[in-house]
Design an enzyme around this catalytic site. Structure first.
Site, PDB file in Angstrom:
ATOM      1  N   ASN A  12       0.858  -1.182   0.000  1.00  0.00           N
ATOM      2  CA  ASN A  12       0.000   0.000   0.000  1.00  0.00           C
ATOM      3  C   ASN A  12       0.899   1.237   0.000  1.00  0.00           C
ATOM      4  OD1 ASN A  12      -1.778   2.068   0.547  1.00  0.00           O
ATOM      5  ND2 ASN A  12      -2.310   1.356   2.614  1.00  0.00           N
ATOM      6  N   LYS A  14       0.045   4.263  -0.241  1.00  0.00           N
ATOM      7  CA  LYS A  14      -0.605   5.462   0.327  1.00  0.00           C
ATOM      8  C   LYS A  14      -0.359   6.651  -0.609  1.00  0.00           C
ATOM      9  CE  LYS A  14      -0.129   3.319   4.785  1.00  0.00           C
ATOM     10  NZ  LYS A  14      -0.039   3.445   6.236  1.00  0.00           N
ATOM     11  N   HIS A 106      -9.387   1.107   4.899  1.00  0.00           N
ATOM     12  CA  HIS A 106      -8.109   1.303   5.598  1.00  0.00           C
ATOM     13  C   HIS A 106      -8.343   2.242   6.780  1.00  0.00           C
ATOM     14  CE1 HIS A 106      -4.046   2.613   6.490  1.00  0.00           C
ATOM     15  NE2 HIS A 106      -3.645   1.507   5.893  1.00  0.00           N
ATOM     16  N   GLU A 108      -6.851   4.687   7.825  1.00  0.00           N
ATOM     17  CA  GLU A 108      -6.707   6.121   7.510  1.00  0.00           C
ATOM     18  C   GLU A 108      -7.975   6.662   6.855  1.00  0.00           C
ATOM     19  OE1 GLU A 108      -2.979   5.700   5.445  1.00  0.00           O
ATOM     20  OE2 GLU A 108      -2.075   5.096   7.346  1.00  0.00           O
ATOM     21  N   GLU A 176      -5.364  -5.187  10.438  1.00  0.00           N
ATOM     22  CA  GLU A 176      -4.353  -4.163  10.687  1.00  0.00           C
ATOM     23  C   GLU A 176      -4.645  -3.449  12.001  1.00  0.00           C
ATOM     24  OE1 GLU A 176      -2.207  -2.820   6.908  1.00  0.00           O
ATOM     25  OE2 GLU A 176      -3.999  -1.576   7.088  1.00  0.00           O
ATOM     26  N   GLY A 182       2.476   1.961  10.934  1.00  0.00           N
ATOM     27  CA  GLY A 182       3.457   3.045  10.889  1.00  0.00           C
ATOM     28  C   GLY A 182       4.169   3.300  12.203  1.00  0.00           C
ATOM     29  N   SER A 222       3.474  -2.338  10.297  1.00  0.00           N
ATOM     30  CA  SER A 222       4.919  -2.420  10.548  1.00  0.00           C
ATOM     31  C   SER A 222       5.539  -3.757  10.116  1.00  0.00           C
ATOM     32  CB  SER A 222       5.232  -2.107  12.020  1.00  0.00           C
ATOM     33  OG  SER A 222       4.838  -0.786  12.335  1.00  0.00           O
TER      34      SER A 222
HETATM   35  P1  PGA Z   1       2.907   0.166   7.705  1.00  0.00           P
HETATM   36  O1  PGA Z   1       1.435   0.434   7.103  1.00  0.00           O
HETATM   37  O2  PGA Z   1       3.420  -1.085   7.061  1.00  0.00           O
HETATM   38  O3  PGA Z   1       3.706   1.392   7.285  1.00  0.00           O
HETATM   39  O4  PGA Z   1       2.753   0.038   9.169  1.00  0.00           O
HETATM   40  C1  PGA Z   1       0.530  -0.610   6.871  1.00  0.00           C
HETATM   41  C2  PGA Z   1      -0.729  -0.066   6.281  1.00  0.00           C
HETATM   42  O5  PGA Z   1      -1.156   1.041   6.632  1.00  0.00           O
HETATM   43  O6  PGA Z   1      -1.377  -0.743   5.436  1.00  0.00           O
END
Ligand code: PGA
Length: 264
Positions: A12, A14, A106, A108, A176, A182, A222
């Protein structure tokens, strides 16, 4: 994980990498995987990227012209098919660009854009209507974890998004935990497995055991080359949704080749 499920390693991006950077990145990714004799048979994994909307046409052109072993999808889709919805992207447009997948819900989108479970259910239905495979994201915040334990919120989100579907829908679920995204602090393999197993139980309740067994459940938050192998050893973890580490081609390719480090 069970042998019958082909692992899915999904990147992803983003809001990173414009269409020119996308071309360079996908090309490099495909070459790196090829050099490493990556393949798509039952021993290999399927590798997918999720670039911004504006990159998708360039990625399609590259992947189809060079017959690259990489699939792709979008990071969101409109619940509507067409009409007066400024700024929205129809599933029909994504299908026309030969997207395989679309990420839905997601964290976000849920937190920064206020997307509700009801709306996400409509987006899942829209994706399926257009022949796209939804990658439905579910996960608890640190606060949810403290108040309700690990699986209550993800399971409730899963039910809410999928309850209206019938038959054997072709979907992917991404667990997730919001606290892991993150943060550099991934869930432990045991934590990921515990929730993934509950999610599979819920899929079995909704659609029957056969569909539950065929559905891939990814872990995200992560994920790096250094922790993927231990996560993938868990029976209910069938792949990963990778954010930050998917922007680094060498790292992402190394994650996709986790089988090389399983057992090490
Ligand atoms: P990350 O993000 O691997 O940077 O923790 C995962 C995601 O938001 O799908």
């Amino acid at each position: 994980m069970a042998v019958s499920r082909v692992p899915l390693i999904a990147g992803n991006w983003k809001m990173n990498l414009d269409h020119l950077q996308a071309i360079a990145t996908v090309q490099k990714l495909a070459w790196t995987l090829k050099d490493a004799n990556h393949d798509f048979d039952a021993k290999g994994s399927e590798v997918a990227v999720f670039p911004p909307f504006t990159d998708l046409r360039s990625v399609q052109t590259l992947v189809s012209a060079d017959k690259l072993d990489v699939v792709y999808g979008a990071q969101d889709v409109s619940e509507h098919d067409s009409g007066a919805y400024t700024g929205e992207i129809s599933g029909a447009f994504l299908k026309a660009l030969e997207c395989t997948y679309v990420i839905i819900g997601h964290s976000e989108r849920r937190t920064l854009h206020g997307e509700t479970d009801e709306q996400l259910a409509r987006k899942v239905a829209a994706a399926i209507r257009h022949g796209l495979v939804p990658v439905l994201c579910v996960g608890e915040t640190a606060e949810d974890l403290e108040q309700h334990g690990p699986s209550a919120v993800p399971v409730a989100q899963l039910r809410a998004a999928l309850e209206g579907l019938s038959g054997s829908p072709d979907i992917v679920v991404a667990y997730e935990p919001v606290w892991a995204i993150g943060s550099g602090q991934a869930a432990t393999p045991e934590q990921a497995e515990q929730v993934a197993a509950k999610l599979r139980e819920t899929l079995a309740e909704l659609f029957g055991q056969e569909t539950a067994d065929a559905t891939r459940i990814l872990y995200g938050g992560s994920v790096k080359a250094s922790n993927i192998a231990s996560l993938m050893r868990e029976p209910n973890v069938d792949g990963a949704l990778v954010g930050g580490a998917s922007l680094d081609v060498a790292e992402f390719a190394s994650i996709a080749r986790f089988q090389k480090h399983v057992g090490t």
